[in-house]
Motif scaffolding. Structure first.
Motif, mmCIF file in Angstrom:
data_model
loop_
_atom_site.group_PDB
_atom_site.id
_atom_site.type_symbol
_atom_site.label_atom_id
_atom_site.label_comp_id
_atom_site.label_asym_id
_atom_site.label_seq_id
_atom_site.Cartn_x
_atom_site.Cartn_y
_atom_site.Cartn_z
ATOM 1 N N ASP A 62 0.824 -1.212 0.000
ATOM 2 C CA ASP A 62 0.000 0.000 0.000
ATOM 3 C C ASP A 62 0.858 1.262 0.000
ATOM 4 O O ASP A 62 0.573 2.221 -0.718
ATOM 5 C CB ASP A 62 -0.938 0.010 1.198
ATOM 6 C CG ASP A 62 -2.041 -1.024 1.073
ATOM 7 O OD1 ASP A 62 -2.344 -1.445 -0.061
ATOM 8 O OD2 ASP A 62 -2.594 -1.417 2.116
ATOM 9 N N ARG A 63 1.914 1.263 0.791
ATOM 10 C CA ARG A 63 2.794 2.434 0.840
ATOM 11 C C ARG A 63 3.530 2.612 -0.491
ATOM 12 O O ARG A 63 3.687 3.720 -0.980
ATOM 13 C CB ARG A 63 3.794 2.279 1.994
ATOM 14 C CG ARG A 63 4.763 3.424 2.105
ATOM 15 C CD ARG A 63 4.063 4.721 2.502
ATOM 16 N NE ARG A 63 5.039 5.753 2.724
ATOM 17 C CZ ARG A 63 5.089 6.889 2.034
ATOM 18 N NH1 ARG A 63 4.195 7.137 1.110
ATOM 19 N NH2 ARG A 63 6.011 7.776 2.277
ATOM 20 N N ILE A 64 3.954 1.516 -1.089
ATOM 21 C CA ILE A 64 4.618 1.589 -2.392
ATOM 22 C C ILE A 64 3.653 2.123 -3.438
ATOM 23 O O ILE A 64 3.995 3.012 -4.221
ATOM 24 C CB ILE A 64 5.172 0.206 -2.800
ATOM 25 C CG1 ILE A 64 6.338 -0.173 -1.878
ATOM 26 C CG2 ILE A 64 5.619 0.203 -4.260
ATOM 27 C CD1 ILE A 64 6.819 -1.595 -2.042
ATOM 28 N N ARG A 65 2.423 1.616 -3.449
ATOM 29 C CA ARG A 65 1.420 2.092 -4.402
ATOM 30 C C ARG A 65 1.164 3.586 -4.213
ATOM 31 O O ARG A 65 1.136 4.347 -5.192
ATOM 32 C CB ARG A 65 0.117 1.304 -4.241
ATOM 33 C CG ARG A 65 -0.942 1.750 -5.270
ATOM 34 C CD ARG A 65 -2.282 1.089 -5.070
ATOM 35 N NE ARG A 65 -2.830 1.469 -3.788
ATOM 36 C CZ ARG A 65 -3.237 0.602 -2.859
ATOM 37 N NH1 ARG A 65 -3.157 -0.685 -3.066
ATOM 38 N NH2 ARG A 65 -3.720 1.034 -1.721
ATOM 39 N N ALA A 114 12.547 4.751 -7.090
ATOM 40 C CA ALA A 114 12.220 5.600 -5.948
ATOM 41 C C ALA A 114 12.820 4.974 -4.706
ATOM 42 O O ALA A 114 12.942 3.754 -4.608
ATOM 43 C CB ALA A 114 10.707 5.740 -5.795
ATOM 44 N N SER A 115 13.217 5.793 -3.773
ATOM 45 C CA SER A 115 13.625 5.315 -2.465
ATOM 46 C C SER A 115 13.297 6.403 -1.460
ATOM 47 O O SER A 115 13.303 7.589 -1.779
ATOM 48 C CB SER A 115 15.111 4.977 -2.440
ATOM 49 O OG SER A 115 15.890 6.109 -2.697
ATOM 50 N N TRP A 116 12.957 5.987 -0.243
ATOM 51 C CA TRP A 116 12.623 6.960 0.783
ATOM 52 C C TRP A 116 12.976 6.414 2.149
ATOM 53 O O TRP A 116 13.163 5.231 2.350
ATOM 54 C CB TRP A 116 11.157 7.371 0.708
ATOM 55 C CG TRP A 116 10.187 6.253 0.943
ATOM 56 C CD1 TRP A 116 9.666 5.850 2.137
ATOM 57 C CD2 TRP A 116 9.617 5.384 -0.042
ATOM 58 N NE1 TRP A 116 8.826 4.794 1.954
ATOM 59 C CE2 TRP A 116 8.771 4.484 0.618
ATOM 60 C CE3 TRP A 116 9.750 5.289 -1.421
ATOM 61 C CZ2 TRP A 116 8.054 3.502 -0.045
ATOM 62 C CZ3 TRP A 116 9.038 4.311 -2.077
ATOM 63 C CH2 TRP A 116 8.194 3.448 -1.403
ATOM 64 N N GLN A 120 14.220 10.065 -2.842
ATOM 65 C CA GLN A 120 15.055 10.159 -4.041
ATOM 66 C C GLN A 120 14.289 9.477 -5.154
ATOM 67 O O GLN A 120 13.873 8.328 -5.021
ATOM 68 C CB GLN A 120 16.394 9.456 -3.818
ATOM 69 C CG GLN A 120 17.264 9.455 -5.046
ATOM 70 C CD GLN A 120 18.534 8.646 -4.828
ATOM 71 O OE1 GLN A 120 18.788 8.168 -3.739
ATOM 72 N NE2 GLN A 120 19.301 8.511 -5.865
ATOM 73 N N VAL A 121 14.046 10.175 -6.246
ATOM 74 C CA VAL A 121 13.284 9.620 -7.351
ATOM 75 C C VAL A 121 13.980 9.906 -8.669
ATOM 76 O O VAL A 121 14.720 10.860 -8.797
ATOM 77 C CB VAL A 121 11.843 10.192 -7.403
ATOM 78 C CG1 VAL A 121 11.056 9.815 -6.177
ATOM 79 C CG2 VAL A 121 11.850 11.684 -7.575
ATOM 80 N N GLY A 169 16.759 -3.978 -2.870
ATOM 81 C CA GLY A 169 17.424 -3.377 -1.712
ATOM 82 C C GLY A 169 16.653 -2.160 -1.246
ATOM 83 O O GLY A 169 15.480 -2.249 -0.901
ATOM 84 N N GLN A 170 17.292 -1.001 -1.260
ATOM 85 C CA GLN A 170 16.647 0.247 -0.847
ATOM 86 C C GLN A 170 15.811 0.883 -1.954
ATOM 87 O O GLN A 170 15.051 1.800 -1.699
ATOM 88 C CB GLN A 170 17.712 1.259 -0.398
ATOM 89 C CG GLN A 170 18.387 0.918 0.898
ATOM 90 C CD GLN A 170 17.475 1.075 2.095
ATOM 91 O OE1 GLN A 170 16.534 1.859 2.092
ATOM 92 N NE2 GLN A 170 17.743 0.306 3.126
ATOM 93 N N LYS A 171 15.947 0.419 -3.195
ATOM 94 C CA LYS A 171 15.256 1.032 -4.333
ATOM 95 C C LYS A 171 13.993 0.282 -4.706
ATOM 96 O O LYS A 171 13.953 -0.942 -4.675
ATOM 97 C CB LYS A 171 16.154 1.049 -5.571
ATOM 98 C CG LYS A 171 17.145 2.147 -5.623
ATOM 99 C CD LYS A 171 17.818 2.149 -6.976
ATOM 100 C CE LYS A 171 18.822 3.267 -7.073
ATOM 101 N NZ LYS A 171 19.464 3.266 -8.373
ATOM 102 N N ILE A 172 13.001 1.040 -5.114
ATOM 103 C CA ILE A 172 11.800 0.515 -5.746
ATOM 104 C C ILE A 172 11.951 0.863 -7.226
ATOM 105 O O ILE A 172 11.977 2.042 -7.592
ATOM 106 C CB ILE A 172 10.509 1.150 -5.178
ATOM 107 C CG1 ILE A 172 10.439 0.973 -3.660
ATOM 108 C CG2 ILE A 172 9.293 0.615 -5.878
ATOM 109 C CD1 ILE A 172 10.358 -0.446 -3.180
#
Length: 122
Positions: A31-34, A96-98, A116-117, A75-78
């Motif tokens: 949900d947070r990723i979406r 994206a990463s946050w 970071q996007v 890892g840290q990136k989507i």
């Protein structure tokens, strides 16, 4: 004697008065990723289904048109890759990463978020 009892209970009071929430893109749920990707891609609609803990697929619509999207956590990136399926032609991809942290103790609140996007069309 009363002062000693207070000192004994002080660690319990301090630990119960503190709240710490820490979320990163590496630990975020679907949900947070979406929600994050919908905001980044300016979506009118975005639906994702979970293929595995680190893999999602779905469809959406933004001002450019309708698209399908594949999303993976690395890892840290989507990382995402989309293909426009309507009248608009083309693809898009990005990452994206946050990191979001929220601390609360005795009524004092501290919140920070860094993002970071990147977005590109090959």
């Amino acid at each position: 004697m009363r002062a000693l009892r207070f000192l004994v209970l002080l660690p319990l009071l301090v630990s119960s008065g503190c709240v710490h929430v820490h979320e990163t893109s590496a630990t975020a749920g679907m949900d947070r990723i979406r929600n994050h990707l919908a905001a980044q891609l300016h979506c009118e609609a975005l639906e994702l289904k979970e293929n595995s803990r680190d893999s999602f697929s779905g469809a959406g619509k933004n001002q450019t048109g309708e698209f399908t999207i594949e999303v993976t956590r690395q890892g840290q990136k989507i990382v995402f890759h989309g293909i426009y399926t309507g009248q608009a032609q083309g693809t898009f991809s990005g990452s994206a990463s946050w990191n979001k942290s929220f601390n609360s103790a005795f009524g004092f609140h501290k919140s920070s978020e860094s993002t970071q996007v990147s977005l590109g069309t090959p």
